[in-house]
Design a protein around this motif. Structure first.
Motif, PDB file in Angstrom:
ATOM      1  N   GLN A   4       0.837  -1.199   0.000  1.00  0.00           N
ATOM      2  CA  GLN A   4       0.000   0.000   0.000  1.00  0.00           C
ATOM      3  C   GLN A   4       0.871   1.248   0.000  1.00  0.00           C
ATOM      4  O   GLN A   4       1.983   1.233   0.518  1.00  0.00           O
ATOM      5  CB  GLN A   4      -0.887   0.035   1.245  1.00  0.00           C
ATOM      6  CG  GLN A   4      -1.897  -1.067   1.305  1.00  0.00           C
ATOM      7  CD  GLN A   4      -2.743  -0.972   2.576  1.00  0.00           C
ATOM      8  OE1 GLN A   4      -2.409  -0.278   3.520  1.00  0.00           O
ATOM      9  NE2 GLN A   4      -3.854  -1.668   2.578  1.00  0.00           N
ATOM     10  N   ARG A   5       0.300   2.307  -0.569  1.00  0.00           N
ATOM     11  CA  ARG A   5       0.982   3.602  -0.521  1.00  0.00           C
ATOM     12  C   ARG A   5       0.004   4.636   0.008  1.00  0.00           C
ATOM     13  O   ARG A   5      -1.188   4.604  -0.287  1.00  0.00           O
ATOM     14  CB  ARG A   5       1.477   4.013  -1.902  1.00  0.00           C
ATOM     15  CG  ARG A   5       2.612   3.152  -2.381  1.00  0.00           C
ATOM     16  CD  ARG A   5       3.245   3.614  -3.665  1.00  0.00           C
ATOM     17  NE  ARG A   5       2.296   4.157  -4.625  1.00  0.00           N
ATOM     18  CZ  ARG A   5       2.574   5.162  -5.453  1.00  0.00           C
ATOM     19  NH1 ARG A   5       3.758   5.722  -5.454  1.00  0.00           N
ATOM     20  NH2 ARG A   5       1.684   5.593  -6.295  1.00  0.00           N
ATOM     21  N   ASN A  80       5.320   4.303   1.950  1.00  0.00           N
ATOM     22  CA  ASN A  80       5.139   2.938   1.446  1.00  0.00           C
ATOM     23  C   ASN A  80       4.927   2.018   2.639  1.00  0.00           C
ATOM     24  O   ASN A  80       5.672   2.058   3.605  1.00  0.00           O
ATOM     25  CB  ASN A  80       6.380   2.507   0.662  1.00  0.00           C
ATOM     26  CG  ASN A  80       6.617   3.396  -0.537  1.00  0.00           C
ATOM     27  OD1 ASN A  80       5.811   3.442  -1.441  1.00  0.00           O
ATOM     28  ND2 ASN A  80       7.712   4.130  -0.532  1.00  0.00           N
ATOM     29  N   LEU A 111      -3.417   5.997  -1.358  1.00  0.00           N
ATOM     30  CA  LEU A 111      -3.227   6.142  -2.800  1.00  0.00           C
ATOM     31  C   LEU A 111      -3.635   4.840  -3.492  1.00  0.00           C
ATOM     32  O   LEU A 111      -3.342   3.748  -2.991  1.00  0.00           O
ATOM     33  CB  LEU A 111      -1.765   6.468  -3.117  1.00  0.00           C
ATOM     34  CG  LEU A 111      -1.220   7.735  -2.468  1.00  0.00           C
ATOM     35  CD1 LEU A 111       0.257   7.908  -2.795  1.00  0.00           C
ATOM     36  CD2 LEU A 111      -2.017   8.954  -2.917  1.00  0.00           C
ATOM     37  N   GLU A 112      -4.293   4.971  -4.593  1.00  0.00           N
ATOM     38  CA  GLU A 112      -4.757   3.807  -5.361  1.00  0.00           C
ATOM     39  C   GLU A 112      -4.003   3.742  -6.690  1.00  0.00           C
ATOM     40  O   GLU A 112      -3.743   4.778  -7.316  1.00  0.00           O
ATOM     41  CB  GLU A 112      -6.258   3.909  -5.652  1.00  0.00           C
ATOM     42  CG  GLU A 112      -7.142   3.930  -4.422  1.00  0.00           C
ATOM     43  CD  GLU A 112      -7.223   2.587  -3.712  1.00  0.00           C
ATOM     44  OE1 GLU A 112      -6.915   1.560  -4.336  1.00  0.00           O
ATOM     45  OE2 GLU A 112      -7.578   2.575  -2.524  1.00  0.00           O
ATOM     46  N   ASP A 113      -3.623   2.549  -7.089  1.00  0.00           N
ATOM     47  CA  ASP A 113      -3.030   2.363  -8.413  1.00  0.00           C
ATOM     48  C   ASP A 113      -4.157   2.289  -9.441  1.00  0.00           C
ATOM     49  O   ASP A 113      -5.133   1.572  -9.257  1.00  0.00           O
ATOM     50  CB  ASP A 113      -2.215   1.069  -8.473  1.00  0.00           C
ATOM     51  CG  ASP A 113      -0.925   1.178  -7.699  1.00  0.00           C
ATOM     52  OD1 ASP A 113      -0.380   2.295  -7.614  1.00  0.00           O
ATOM     53  OD2 ASP A 113      -0.453   0.157  -7.168  1.00  0.00           O
ATOM     54  N   ILE A 114      -3.998   3.043 -10.501  1.00  0.00           N
ATOM     55  CA  ILE A 114      -5.031   3.052 -11.549  1.00  0.00           C
ATOM     56  C   ILE A 114      -4.399   2.652 -12.867  1.00  0.00           C
ATOM     57  O   ILE A 114      -3.338   3.040 -13.201  1.00  0.00           O
ATOM     58  CB  ILE A 114      -5.684   4.445 -11.677  1.00  0.00           C
ATOM     59  CG1 ILE A 114      -6.382   4.780 -10.366  1.00  0.00           C
ATOM     60  CG2 ILE A 114      -6.647   4.488 -12.828  1.00  0.00           C
ATOM     61  CD1 ILE A 114      -7.023   6.142 -10.328  1.00  0.00           C
TER      62      ILE A 114
END
Length: 114
Positions: A4-5, A80, A111-114
């Motif tokens: 996760q970030r 992180n 923060l989400e990875d897209i």
């Protein structure tokens, strides 16, 4: 590998920002401010903060009962985390311990990875 970030945002009197960042980056070089092949990444923007310490306060700057204006930095950096939020908790605790203000304001955004 980090699962996760998070984005951490806090406010600091201008004269303390460098020492706060140096302290956090030294303690958490892999967790704080590391983006890909870059380390010690942060965004710092200047502004004016205001506050009025109440009678029970023990202000670092200013006096109780008086409105105070301070040149501050808004600091943003990435944290992180391995997924259990332990790195995130440690980073926030350390910031609050090291920060010169009696009440440090810290915002955390996932923060989400897209």
């Amino acid at each position: 590998m980090f699962a996760q970030r998070f984005s951490m945002v806090f406010f600091s009197p201008r004269y303390s920002t460098r020492s706060i960042l140096d302290h956090l980056f030294k303690l958490y070089p892999q967790e704080m401010g590391k983006i890909g092949n870059y380390e010690q990444c942060a965004f710092v923007s200047r502004g004016t903060g205001q506050f009025k310490p109440m009678a029970e306060a023990n202000p670092t700057i200013g006096s109780t009962g008086a409105l105070e204006f301070v040149e501050e930095d808004r600091v943003e950096l990435v944290i992180n985390d391995k997924g259990n939020k332990e790195e995130l908790r440690k980073a926030v605790q350390e910031l609050k311990k090291f920060h010169p203000y009696e009440e440090a304001v810290v915002y955390i955004h996932k923060l989400e990875d897209i």
